[in-house]
Design a protein around this motif. Sequence first.
Motif, PDB file in Angstrom:
ATOM      1  N   ILE A  93       3.175  -3.701  -3.090  1.00 54.19           N
ATOM      2  CA  ILE A  93       4.554  -3.855  -2.624  1.00 54.19           C
ATOM      3  C   ILE A  93       4.768  -3.003  -1.372  1.00 54.19           C
ATOM      4  N   GLY A  94       5.566  -3.531  -0.457  1.00 52.09           N
ATOM      5  CA  GLY A  94       5.774  -2.891   0.831  1.00 52.09           C
ATOM      6  C   GLY A  94       7.164  -2.299   0.966  1.00 52.09           C
ATOM      7  N   SER A  95       7.237  -1.179   1.697  1.00 54.41           N
ATOM      8  CA  SER A  95       8.519  -0.494   1.919  1.00 54.41           C
ATOM      9  C   SER A  95       9.561  -1.473   2.438  1.00 54.41           C
ATOM     10  N   LEU A 145       0.484   5.239   1.893  1.00 55.55           N
ATOM     11  CA  LEU A 145      -0.426   4.309   1.214  1.00 55.55           C
ATOM     12  C   LEU A 145       0.393   3.122   0.704  1.00 55.55           C
ATOM     13  N   ARG A 146      -0.262   2.011   0.456  1.00 55.37           N
ATOM     14  CA  ARG A 146       0.466   0.831  -0.008  1.00 55.37           C
ATOM     15  C   ARG A 146       1.141   1.100  -1.356  1.00 55.37           C
ATOM     16  N   GLY A 147       2.301   0.503  -1.574  1.00 54.48           N
ATOM     17  CA  GLY A 147       2.945   0.595  -2.882  1.00 54.48           C
ATOM     18  C   GLY A 147       2.184  -0.253  -3.885  1.00 54.48           C
ATOM     19  N   TYR A 204      -0.102  -8.676   4.698  1.00 51.99           N
ATOM     20  CA  TYR A 204      -0.737  -7.404   4.358  1.00 51.99           C
ATOM     21  C   TYR A 204       0.169  -6.211   4.626  1.00 51.99           C
ATOM     22  N   LEU A 205      -0.397  -5.013   4.388  1.00 57.45           N
ATOM     23  CA  LEU A 205       0.348  -3.768   4.613  1.00 57.45           C
ATOM     24  C   LEU A 205      -0.410  -2.894   5.616  1.00 57.45           C
ATOM     25  N   MET A 206       0.202  -1.802   6.046  1.00 59.18           N
ATOM     26  CA  MET A 206      -0.372  -0.994   7.129  1.00 59.18           C
ATOM     27  C   MET A 206      -1.746  -0.432   6.778  1.00 59.18           C
TER      28      MET A 206
END
Length: 576
Positions: A158-160, A149-151, A313-315
């Motif tokens: 926040i992204g990995s 899940l997104r941070g 964006y994030l996954m």
Amino acid sequence: MAESRLRSRNWFGRNDLDGFVHRSWIKAEGFSERMFDGRPVIGIANSWSELTNCNAHLRQVAEAVKRGVLSAGGFPLEFPTISLGEVLMKPTTMLFRNLMAMDVEECIRAYPLDGVVLLSGCDKTTPAMLMGAASADVPAIMVTGGPMLRGMWGQEEIGSGTDVWKYWAERRAGRMSEEAWCEMESCLSRSAGHCMVMGTASTMASMAEALGMTLPGNAAIPAPDARRLALAEMSGRRIMEMVREDLKPSRILTAPAFDNAIRADMAIGGSTNAIIHLVAIAGRAGVHLPLTRFDDLSRSTPFLVNVRPSGKYLMEDFFYAGGLPAVLKELLPLLHLDALTVTGRSLSENVAGATNHNSDVIRPLAIPISSEGGTVILTGNLCPDGAVLKQSAASPHLLVHRGRAVAFEDHRDLHARIDDPHLPVDETSILVLKHVGPKGAPGMPEWGAAPIPHKLLKSGVKDMVRISDARMSGTSYGTVVLHVSPEAAIGGPLALVRDGDEIELNVPSRRLTLRVSDQELDRRRAGWKPRAPEFTRGYGKLFLDHVLQAHEGVDFDFLRGGTPVRLEDTAGPSHS
Ligand code: FES
């Protein structure tokens, strides 16, 4: 497939001493006679490990696969593989990708398996499993573990990796407090799954899907989402049909499938690591895949997916927008439509019903983020066999740049001097890092995104041109030239660069030029000597003796291509 053609019958279908032994010992696990009635035996190759956080939930995924296999009348047997945990394994998981591929290949071949479900997740586990499965060539389907899940850090997503590198630079520049930094540590990785930007794990999951080795939609379903387990169950059911259809990787991993994967890679702004892994997988499948093919397709494939590190964006957002099927549907005019997939249908049939739910996350083909793909291939006298740059994550003002080299002989040298206030460097300089390639580091670690010198960071410099024979994390960004081939450790031109040499990067013309005369380079070459090998025994020596260069996929020379062993002939007496 007729029962007599099942590989497993060579073990379990015999009426001799060997058949007795094979059945009797497996019955120790509590299986009834019914399991040996001629049903297909399906291996579940599981890269679960608590040392690989990204894959730590895969036992639950395996249970869902088993459900699918059992409900379709098969006999599932789960087995462990080596697992490569990106953040803990030193010096780099890349040193062990080929070892894992060998493990997967040999287990598939040595055991009584009619089909295999490959469970992967973290960066190298996906290509390693695909390489092994391609070489073994038994029906295989992949299920990846899915992104986290997104941070969430307060109200900030926040992204990995990507945001870690960003805030680490802020911390080093003194613009972020110790308290804030510590707080962020617990907010980033808050669920099962792999890194949730378009890093190497997300990219390779997308590559597996674009190659046709997963069910449609596999790549982006978040790890904790119930739909991932449902997809795992369906994959367990589907492998049973694949066994009956004798649908092997060699029918799926064809040249058109690799073209489709490269197009997808360019459209998603995928990790530079995908280039190395795709070349390696192609090598196993007997498909010639030169770096020029990546550049040819990059020039005519628009970049569509607005996910970090190349986008916003994030996954998780990518999944809600429609995931890879929606991207592939946008790309249909550019794809080989007939490429066969694990569904038994073509890639175009698989994505015909896909919907793009958010055109800011997945841009339509006619309104791309940029008209070219995310990654480009460079050539020139500094990289005669090629180099790679992710232009979607680079600074536009540095894509055409001339500067003076600041050369570091290896990673240790870099870290000893990079923050030296007397380092003769300014924002126009080009940082050159040597001896971090396949043989040099060894293992080609993700050290390519060298840190910006502290004194420049403090004055607000956020990017510089950096050049090395290393790789870079798929979560990283910057104007970073990677995979320079041949590498410094075998005397490539990179080894000859000295402080003050002028280097020219020209991305539009795909050139990387060391502006030093041929005579001077010959003079330096005559005085160059290789370093003593890092390993003189064990797996490390095997690696050094046989690893290929970056443009050849960093596989071992003895593992590429060739005629697969006839698996039906391999079962015989195994007891004394
Ligand atoms: Fe496993 Fe990033 S650490 S995918």
